[in-house]
Design an enzyme around this catalytic site. Structure first.
Site: not given
Length: 301
Positions: A217, A245, A264
């Site tokens: 992450r 993000e 991602h």
């Protein structure tokens, strides 16, 4: 009596139709819940589903995720409600992403593709993945899947977990392990222990020319510290996740040298729903049979 499970899509309904003791009820994320939601004991969250839905589920006892990450839910699960992840569904595809991006980086495939677009024959030697030393931080499903794929490429793999066990070093050993790593892969969940763990000191311990791969992450890495190392061209990075993000227009990472960014997409592959629901069905079969889910979250993880 069958357990009522709220399911966000037709694929889930099909998968759960084969699980004894479970009755799937279709709902549409963002729309009012069906009347049967009042009896729902299990929620399978769909894309965009937030904690607001929980207030309308008086009999909820289990939230079964389709993702391996649970950081968006651990702090909002009501008392008495269990939380289970989809660990085991996305490990292979995420490990494949890591291998693909590392091979592309070392073999300089973007350069050759650019030459092809220019219709130019431009041969040159490249680096190789063979013989590299990789430290995989995160010894769960994804970490094991990645180690299994790296070994045939003659990569020397060192596994690191939050706690030491047979064949796995503890995170407290990282300061001595990082200095020997050509590649450091982050595959840890986002918790209070891992948030910001890759800071300036962590990065400084990595040798010149090493590659940081983040498939965990974004907040696991201090973005400013990483940007400084990349700007100096001392380290390189491959990022499937960022902080923030999505990465906004104008962010320094877009133009920082030595970084490969993907949006991602490590587990975003064909067949992901089938693999997710295979795990979901397995977990709910256990739950309907009176057992706890195998992927139950304890505390933060």
């Amino acid at each position: 009596m069958a357990i009522t499970v709220l399911v966000p899509d037709d694929e889930g309904m099909t998968a759960l139709s084969e699980v004894d003791g479970v009755r799937g009820v279709r709902y549409v994320p963002g729309e009012p819940l069906p009347d049967a939601a009042a009896e729902a004991e299990v929620l399978v969250p769909g894309f965009g589903v937030t904690e607001k839905i929980l207030a309308d589920l008086p009999k909820l006892r289990l939230i079964q995720l389709r993702s391996a990450g649970a950081e968006e839910w651990v702090d909002i699960v009501p008392p008495g409600v269990l939380l289970s992840t989809c660990r085991g569904a996305h490990g292979g595809s995420t490990a494949e992403w890591a291998m693909a991006t590392l091979l592309s980086l070392y073999r300089e495939l973007p350069d050759f593709q650019a030459a092809q677009a220019e219709r130019t024959w431009r041969p040159h030697g490249t680096d190789t993945l063979q013989g590299k030393r990789a430290v995989i931080v995160g010894a769960g499903d994804v970490g094991r899947q990645l180690a299994r794929r790296m070994t045939p490429f003659d990569v020397r793999v060192t596994m690191v977990g939050m706690t030491a066990r047979e064949g796995v070093h503890g995170v407290d050993e990282l300061p001595t392990l990082l200095g020997e790593a050509d590649i450091v892969v982050l595959l840890v969940p986002l918790t209070s222990r891992t948030r910001g763990m890759v800071d300036a000191e962590f990065l400084a311990a990595m040798p010149d020319g090493a590659v940081l791969v983040n498939a965990a992450r974004g907040p696991v890495v201090d973005t400013d510290a990483l940007t400084a190392e990349l700007t100096s061209r001392r380290l390189r990075a491959i990022l499937d996740v960022t902080e923030p993000e999505p990465l906004p227009d104008g962010h320094p990472l877009w133009t920082t040298p030595g970084v490969v960014i993907t949006p991602h997409t490590g587990g975003f592959v064909n067949g992901r729903l089938d693999r997710s629901y295979a795990i979901v069905a397995k977990e709910l079969a256990r739950y309907a049979g009176g057992e706890l889910p195998e992927n139950l979250v304890h505390g933060e993880y």
